[in-house]
Motif scaffolding. Structure first.
Motif, PDB file in Angstrom:
ATOM      1  N   ILE A 203       5.599  -3.035   1.244  1.00  0.00           N
ATOM      2  CA  ILE A 203       4.493  -2.676   0.344  1.00  0.00           C
ATOM      3  C   ILE A 203       3.157  -3.056   0.968  1.00  0.00           C
ATOM      4  CG2 ILE A 203       3.387  -3.239  -1.858  1.00  0.00           C
ATOM      5  CD1 ILE A 203       6.220  -3.554  -3.039  1.00  0.00           C
ATOM      6  N   GLU A 204       3.078  -4.270   1.500  1.00  0.00           N
ATOM      7  CA  GLU A 204       1.814  -4.738   2.076  1.00  0.00           C
ATOM      8  C   GLU A 204       1.419  -3.914   3.300  1.00  0.00           C
ATOM      9  OE1 GLU A 204       1.724  -9.367   0.578  1.00  0.00           O
ATOM     10  OE2 GLU A 204       2.356  -8.956   2.648  1.00  0.00           O
ATOM     11  N   ARG A 205       2.393  -3.581   4.124  1.00  0.00           N
ATOM     12  CA  ARG A 205       2.082  -2.821   5.346  1.00  0.00           C
ATOM     13  C   ARG A 205       1.617  -1.406   5.009  1.00  0.00           C
ATOM     14  NH1 ARG A 205       4.990   0.097   9.618  1.00  0.00           N
ATOM     15  NH2 ARG A 205       3.902  -0.327  11.596  1.00  0.00           N
ATOM     16  N   LEU A 206       2.228  -0.774   4.011  1.00  0.00           N
ATOM     17  CA  LEU A 206       1.887   0.605   3.683  1.00  0.00           C
ATOM     18  C   LEU A 206       0.572   0.723   2.920  1.00  0.00           C
ATOM     19  CD1 LEU A 206       5.356   2.080   2.636  1.00  0.00           C
ATOM     20  CD2 LEU A 206       4.121   2.423   4.780  1.00  0.00           C
ATOM     21  N   THR A 207       0.264  -0.281   2.110  1.00  0.00           N
ATOM     22  CA  THR A 207      -0.934  -0.186   1.268  1.00  0.00           C
ATOM     23  C   THR A 207      -2.147  -0.868   1.869  1.00  0.00           C
ATOM     24  OG1 THR A 207      -0.433  -2.213   0.033  1.00  0.00           O
ATOM     25  CG2 THR A 207       0.506  -0.138  -0.800  1.00  0.00           C
ATOM     26  N   GLY A 208      -1.920  -1.821   2.778  1.00  0.00           N
ATOM     27  CA  GLY A 208      -3.023  -2.596   3.311  1.00  0.00           C
ATOM     28  C   GLY A 208      -3.526  -3.654   2.352  1.00  0.00           C
ATOM     29  N   HIS A 209      -2.785  -3.878   1.249  1.00  0.00           N
ATOM     30  CA  HIS A 209      -3.158  -4.892   0.258  1.00  0.00           C
ATOM     31  C   HIS A 209      -2.062  -5.938   0.167  1.00  0.00           C
ATOM     32  CE1 HIS A 209      -5.233  -1.237  -1.739  1.00  0.00           C
ATOM     33  NE2 HIS A 209      -6.074  -1.837  -0.915  1.00  0.00           N
ATOM     34  N   ASP A 210      -2.432  -7.152  -0.251  1.00  0.00           N
ATOM     35  CA  ASP A 210      -1.395  -8.150  -0.468  1.00  0.00           C
ATOM     36  C   ASP A 210      -0.575  -7.764  -1.703  1.00  0.00           C
ATOM     37  OD1 ASP A 210      -2.407  -9.749  -2.940  1.00  0.00           O
ATOM     38  OD2 ASP A 210      -4.137  -9.685  -1.603  1.00  0.00           O
ATOM     39  N   LEU A 211       0.625  -8.280  -1.770  1.00  0.00           N
ATOM     40  CA  LEU A 211       1.557  -7.887  -2.817  1.00  0.00           C
ATOM     41  C   LEU A 211       1.022  -8.211  -4.202  1.00  0.00           C
ATOM     42  CD1 LEU A 211       4.352  -6.762  -3.576  1.00  0.00           C
ATOM     43  CD2 LEU A 211       5.260  -9.093  -3.306  1.00  0.00           C
ATOM     44  N   ALA A 212       0.389  -9.379  -4.360  1.00  0.00           N
ATOM     45  CA  ALA A 212      -0.133  -9.761  -5.672  1.00  0.00           C
ATOM     46  C   ALA A 212      -1.147  -8.743  -6.177  1.00  0.00           C
ATOM     47  CB  ALA A 212      -0.761 -11.156  -5.591  1.00  0.00           C
ATOM     48  N   THR A 213      -2.031  -8.296  -5.306  1.00  0.00           N
ATOM     49  CA  THR A 213      -3.037  -7.300  -5.696  1.00  0.00           C
ATOM     50  C   THR A 213      -2.390  -5.985  -6.066  1.00  0.00           C
ATOM     51  OG1 THR A 213      -4.724  -8.310  -4.277  1.00  0.00           O
ATOM     52  CG2 THR A 213      -5.033  -5.996  -4.878  1.00  0.00           C
ATOM     53  N   GLU A 214      -1.438  -5.554  -5.279  1.00  0.00           N
ATOM     54  CA  GLU A 214      -0.791  -4.264  -5.535  1.00  0.00           C
ATOM     55  C   GLU A 214      -0.018  -4.285  -6.852  1.00  0.00           C
ATOM     56  OE1 GLU A 214      -0.738  -0.379  -4.134  1.00  0.00           O
ATOM     57  OE2 GLU A 214      -1.767  -2.146  -3.319  1.00  0.00           O
ATOM     58  N   MET A 215       0.637  -5.387  -7.163  1.00  0.00           N
ATOM     59  CA  MET A 215       1.380  -5.479  -8.418  1.00  0.00           C
ATOM     60  C   MET A 215       0.430  -5.498  -9.613  1.00  0.00           C
ATOM     61  SD  MET A 215       4.498  -8.046  -7.387  1.00  0.00           S
ATOM     62  CE  MET A 215       5.442  -7.766  -8.877  1.00  0.00           C
ATOM     63  N   HIS A 216      -0.701  -6.169  -9.451  1.00  0.00           N
ATOM     64  CA  HIS A 216      -1.673  -6.190 -10.545  1.00  0.00           C
ATOM     65  C   HIS A 216      -2.267  -4.800 -10.760  1.00  0.00           C
ATOM     66  CE1 HIS A 216      -5.577  -6.746 -12.555  1.00  0.00           C
ATOM     67  NE2 HIS A 216      -4.940  -7.706 -13.197  1.00  0.00           N
ATOM     68  N   THR A 217      -2.601  -4.118  -9.678  1.00  0.00           N
ATOM     69  CA  THR A 217      -3.232  -2.804  -9.787  1.00  0.00           C
ATOM     70  C   THR A 217      -2.298  -1.773 -10.396  1.00  0.00           C
ATOM     71  OG1 THR A 217      -4.623  -3.283  -7.865  1.00  0.00           O
ATOM     72  CG2 THR A 217      -4.347  -0.960  -8.469  1.00  0.00           C
ATOM     73  N   ARG A 218      -1.034  -1.835 -10.016  1.00  0.00           N
ATOM     74  CA  ARG A 218      -0.093  -0.800 -10.441  1.00  0.00           C
ATOM     75  C   ARG A 218       0.640  -1.124 -11.732  1.00  0.00           C
ATOM     76  NH1 ARG A 218       1.476   2.960  -6.612  1.00  0.00           N
ATOM     77  NH2 ARG A 218       0.390   2.784  -4.611  1.00  0.00           N
ATOM     78  N   LEU A 219       0.841  -2.412 -12.026  1.00  0.00           N
ATOM     79  CA  LEU A 219       1.673  -2.777 -13.172  1.00  0.00           C
ATOM     80  C   LEU A 219       0.947  -3.665 -14.164  1.00  0.00           C
ATOM     81  CD1 LEU A 219       5.063  -3.521 -11.353  1.00  0.00           C
ATOM     82  CD2 LEU A 219       4.361  -1.396 -12.479  1.00  0.00           C
ATOM     83  N   PHE A 220       0.525  -4.833 -13.739  1.00  0.00           N
ATOM     84  CA  PHE A 220       0.021  -5.826 -14.674  1.00  0.00           C
ATOM     85  C   PHE A 220      -1.234  -5.331 -15.403  1.00  0.00           C
ATOM     86  CE2 PHE A 220       1.710  -9.130 -11.407  1.00  0.00           C
ATOM     87  CZ  PHE A 220       3.008  -8.752 -11.696  1.00  0.00           C
TER      88      PHE A 220
END
Length: 375
Positions: A203-220
């Motif tokens: 996830i981090e490699r494909l998005t360029g974002h750390d996992l915590a940020t990506e989970m917040h943006t997409r889910l939380f």
């Protein structure tokens, strides 16, 4: 973090669409938590029941600290959800699939070249995203040192009282390298936290974002999970008032493991949440609001040899009730939910024992008391 095979009704449970019938009568959550807190080894318990997104019962019992100290745990307190994190991470991965950023049959070697360059995963050129999502990759688990003769987890492979060492995800993957594979790629189910540590890195490699940020943006954020976050940096504890868990050291002395080591959990089990927020995710996932149907089936289609998790219970009042959960030293968390996604009961217990059998069974009884109250 993870023992997190324990208590987990895997992501491979079949779901149906929303039903039209009204949710059934709900028992007293507070009384159910009081009963749970009387279980040997349970320090404190919190729980929340929801129907169609509305709270229909909250409760807490026991104490924040061992031996009745520290006062009461707020019913809306945060807690570690353990391997329930995995379903959230899997959802993010499959959202990326829906966006065309990768495919479910893409190979690990191509997605994470570092595992090949550093010889961290055997047969990485054969292992697929689908297999990692469904725990059929054959990649050994970094969490357990070696299995017990009965097939259950052995001693954990890290020091549960080391709250400060910052491990990188690839450090955890490296721990698993010397262990034997659990099967051919795609051959059979074998629970492994390593699968999800690797998926988090993808996830981090494909998005360029750390996992915590990506989970917040997409889910939380979109789901209104305002009290949920992914803890990643030791010695990060749980924000706000909450229960403390305990774990025996080599001499049998109980030690507070409230802080744990956040760098151990990550994508395999690092999310901290509340009963409300976990229920919000589970409702949205079960009702098909987060993924296209064909991608949701990657997680929900049954495997030919699914495990029977600790704490798996069927409702005594005729409903199909499922459970997903997770644990690590000092806690056990479970979320029970109806097949149509309209009802959830999320429970967390802080513990003072290693053996999870009694707490797990007690959570099952709490579910029966709430979802199937005596008339």
């Amino acid at each position: 973090m993870a023992g997190m095979a324990v208590g987990v009704t895997m992501l491979m449970t079949a779901h149906s669409g929303p039903a039209t019938a009204a949710p059934a009568r709900t028992g007293n959550v507070q009384k159910a938590m009081e009963e749970l807190a009387r279980t040997p080894g349970v320090v404190g318990a919190v729980g929340g029941a929801y129907a169609d997104g509305r709270p229909i019962g909250l409760g807490s019992a026991g104490s924040r600290l061992l031996d009745g100290r520290g006062g009461k745990i707020p019913a809306n307190a945060r807690f570690r959800i353990g391997s329930q994190t995995k379903e959230m991470v899997a959802t993010v991965v499959l959202q990326l699939v829906a966006e065309g950023k990768l495919g479910v049959d893409d190979k690990l070697a191509g997605l994470l070249p570092a595992v090949v360059e550093n010889d961290l995963v055997a047969r990485a050129d054969e292992v697929t995203v689908r297999q990692m999502l469904r725990h059929t990759s054959g990649i050994p688990d970094w969490y357990a040192d070696k299995p017990n003769p009965d097939g259950t987890e052995g001693e954990i492979s890290f020091d549960p009282f080391d709250f400060t060492t910052h491990y990188q995800p690839l450090d955890l993957v490296k721990w698993s390298r010397a262990r034997p594979r659990t099967g051919e790629p795609g051959e059979k189910f074998s629970y492994s936290n390593t699968n999800y540590t690797l998926l988090g890195l993808i996830i981090e490699r494909l998005t360029g974002h750390d996992l915590a940020t990506e989970m917040h943006t997409r889910l939380f954020g979109p789901l209104g999970m305002t009290k949920t976050y992914l803890a990643v940096k030791p010695p990060e504890g749980i924000e706000g008032p909450h229960g403390h868990g305990y774990y025996p050291d080599a001499d049998g002395r109980l030690r507070d493991v409230d802080r744990l080591n956040s760098s151990i959990g990550g994508a395999a089990g690092g999310v901290i949440s509340t009963a409300h927020d976990v229920s919000a995710f589970k409702r949205a996932f079960t009702q098909g609001k987060l993924l296209p149907p064909e991608l949701q089936r990657v997680l929900t289609d049954r495997l030919p040899n699914p495990p029977r998790p600790l704490g798996e219970h069927r409702s005594q009042c005729g409903d199909d009730i499922y459970v997903t959960g997770g644990t690590a030293p000092g806690f056990l968390a479970m979320t029970f939910y109806s097949e149509d996604g309209r009802r959830q009961l999320s429970i967390s217990a802080t513990l003072s024992v290693k053996d999870l059998t009694e707490p797990g069974e007690a959570m099952g009884r709490a579910m029966q008391a709430v979802f199937c109250p005596a008339s």
